[in-house]
Design a protein around this motif. Sequence first.
Motif, PDB file in Angstrom:
ATOM      1  N   ARG A   1       3.514  -0.570  10.841  1.00  0.00           N
ATOM      2  CA  ARG A   1       4.263  -0.842   9.494  1.00  0.00           C
ATOM      3  C   ARG A   1       4.905   0.266   9.148  1.00  0.00           C
ATOM      4  O   ARG A   1       5.977   0.464   8.509  1.00  0.00           O
ATOM      5  N   LEU A   2       4.306   1.518   9.447  1.00  0.00           N
ATOM      6  CA  LEU A   2       5.361   2.819   9.117  1.00  0.00           C
ATOM      7  C   LEU A   2       6.571   3.008   9.807  1.00  0.00           C
ATOM      8  O   LEU A   2       7.841   3.321   9.339  1.00  0.00           O
TER       9      LEU A   2
ATOM     10  N   ASP B   1       0.234   3.287  12.597  1.00  0.00           N
ATOM     11  CA  ASP B   1       0.443   2.176  11.973  1.00  0.00           C
ATOM     12  C   ASP B   1       2.035   1.849  12.166  1.00  0.00           C
ATOM     13  O   ASP B   1       2.851   2.312  11.751  1.00  0.00           O
TER      14      ASP B   1
ATOM     15  N   VAL C   1       8.885   0.485   8.005  1.00  0.00           N
ATOM     16  CA  VAL C   1       9.582   0.970   6.769  1.00  0.00           C
ATOM     17  C   VAL C   1      10.526   2.133   7.032  1.00  0.00           C
ATOM     18  O   VAL C   1      11.537   2.016   6.513  1.00  0.00           O
TER      19      VAL C   1
ATOM     20  N   LEU D   1       2.566   2.763   2.051  1.00  0.00           N
ATOM     21  CA  LEU D   1       2.900   3.065   3.280  1.00  0.00           C
ATOM     22  C   LEU D   1       3.824   4.594   3.298  1.00  0.00           C
ATOM     23  O   LEU D   1       4.939   4.382   4.019  1.00  0.00           O
ATOM     24  N   LEU D   2       3.393   5.583   2.571  1.00  0.00           N
ATOM     25  CA  LEU D   2       4.125   6.747   2.456  1.00  0.00           C
ATOM     26  C   LEU D   2       3.881   7.226   4.086  1.00  0.00           C
ATOM     27  O   LEU D   2       2.960   7.164   4.519  1.00  0.00           O
ATOM     28  N   PHE D   3       4.997   8.168   4.470  1.00  0.00           N
ATOM     29  CA  PHE D   3       4.658   8.864   5.909  1.00  0.00           C
ATOM     30  C   PHE D   3       3.628   9.958   5.703  1.00  0.00           C
ATOM     31  O   PHE D   3       3.955  11.063   4.989  1.00  0.00           O
TER      32      PHE D   3
ATOM     33  N   LEU E   1       3.702  11.470  14.211  1.00  0.00           N
ATOM     34  CA  LEU E   1       2.230  11.039  14.006  1.00  0.00           C
ATOM     35  C   LEU E   1       1.319  11.223  15.225  1.00  0.00           C
ATOM     36  O   LEU E   1       0.107  11.171  15.044  1.00  0.00           O
TER      37      LEU E   1
ATOM     38  N   VAL F   1       8.966   9.539  12.888  1.00  0.00           N
ATOM     39  CA  VAL F   1       7.815   8.838  12.623  1.00  0.00           C
ATOM     40  C   VAL F   1       6.685   8.698  13.610  1.00  0.00           C
ATOM     41  O   VAL F   1       5.649   9.347  13.772  1.00  0.00           O
TER      42      VAL F   1
ATOM     43  N   GLU G   1       0.847  -1.048   0.021  1.00  0.00           N
ATOM     44  CA  GLU G   1       0.105   0.081   0.094  1.00  0.00           C
ATOM     45  C   GLU G   1       0.903   1.204   0.001  1.00  0.00           C
ATOM     46  O   GLU G   1       0.401   2.255   0.327  1.00  0.00           O
TER      47      GLU G   1
END
Lengths: 357, 229
Positions: free
Chosen positions: B119-120, B117, B123, A87-89, B142, B138, A85
């Motif tokens: 998953r972020l 999330d 990443v 998964l951009l910040f 957020l 991050v 997907e």
Amino acid sequence: MTRNLIRARVAREGFELEVDLAWDERVLVVFGPSGAGKSTLFEVALGLHPTSRPFVRIGGEVLDDPDLPLETPLEHRGLGWVPQEGLLFPHLPVRDNLRFGAARAAGTGASLLETAIEVLELGPLLERRVDEISGGERQRVAIGRALASTPRALLMDEPLASLDLQLRARVLPYLLRVRDELDLPILYITHDPDEAMIVGDRAAVIDAGRVVAEGAPARVLWSRAVLPLSESLGLENVLEVRVLEAAADHAIARTARGLRLTVPCPAPLTPGQTLQLGLRAQDILIAADPPGRISARNVLEARIAALEPVEDGLLVHLEAGDPLVAKITRSAADALALAPGGRVHLVIKSQALRRLA
Amino acid sequence: MSGSELLSMTGLTLQVALIATTLSLPFALAIAHALARHEFTGKPLLQALLALPMVLPPVAIGIGLLLALGRRGPLGPLWETLGVDLVFSWWAAAIAAAVVGFPLLVRACEQAFGDVDPRLERVSRSLGLGPWQTFWRVTLPLARRGVLYGVVLAFSRALGEFGATAIVAGILPGRTETLALGIYSRVQLGNDAGALALCAASFVLALSAMLVAETWLRRPSRRFGPPPP
């Protein structure tokens, strides 16, 4: 010793993945139905299953070795992960998303940030917020972000799966440019046989946690081991054609081996352009005699190379300049008295030719 | 009651609440992140313990703090050696306010981290950032709206703290007398006009803080909302 190797055994509730994959090719496509274990394999490559003591070597670099022991944490693996997907910040504009991992390459003078912006044509998007850009653009940014971190390899987890067919066809050319213009190993996961054929140098088919076939994509995707999966995978013929003439709603195109096809063109095409076309096996009609006046735009002569019974029908391997595979019922084959070596006519509606890229 | 008295009490109240919130924020962030991201045995017990200051009688908390901070308590020799005398200082008031506001802060932060999330974060790590950098670049950005909401809640709670503070800091005019303590002592002395003036000041402070929280922090953000399909 191969440049790349993933050996792992991961047991979870009601599921077990056991793989021993070794390859030298640049792009390995891991292909299989959902739930087959592709994602778990991917997590192993990312180092997310350390307790299962995997062995992972990517791009010639050993990342995990249970015998040393060595476990490389995610932040030191140097892998460019492109999630399904994107998964951009969400709190950063496109530019900062791209720069996010670029610090890793800072000082080495080898950052791929500029290359990524150029190859993926991200320049006009740089100042945009990520919730302002389209799904296809987001996926391009996700690929760019992974590239900008100057990874030793790209790990792409169904990068096109969240896009509809039209968007997929728009993003795929960028993906192929990344593959062709940058010398990076790519591990590419997909459940789409079109993508597997187009993207892969090598394919591994995975089902129920096991690798059931490995090798050149064109060979593997038609191998016997894959046939039980064909239904869930919707296996297709993939043809590369060059446009000869373009009209308002259709175009005439030809494969390198001379197979001429009429293809639909919802968007304008230009002569000389190359297209990748997908054609489902069940969308090819077989006629024993030349059909008369008919609406389908493609009628081809072909020779039957082989007949292969499968669970719910018969695969007819055809030689029509290019090899094609049709799927028909056994009763139809009996009624037409089809046999290897026999000559038949193939009827293909132009609408059945799906443009992939 | 003079205007300068009112001003200095308001100033002390703000100072106590600010220090209380600042002191507790790092601990709240660490605990909330652990609660939001990890499963471990004893987690429900930890969560119950963290909620206690919210449900115990504040006076009981005051007595607990007196034991912990007083020179006659079990930690007395330590304070003696360090030469610090916290009890009956405005620092004691700040610690009391921090303790009673802590559950509000942890809950808000846990919720805020839970909404990010994970998953972020993965990443981010795959792009070469370690867990610590990932948290700062991050997770916290957020979660910042929810974290700030918790900060304002805890700050507001600290503004009005009375029971624990009265026990551990006493009601010393000019030294530990915050607005809440001032209201009580004036009512005791029959100075109703003074009590009402302090009530009005408390009202203005509390309303301002909650308005900030409700206006800017609780509203779902367009900026941090999920991307359109």
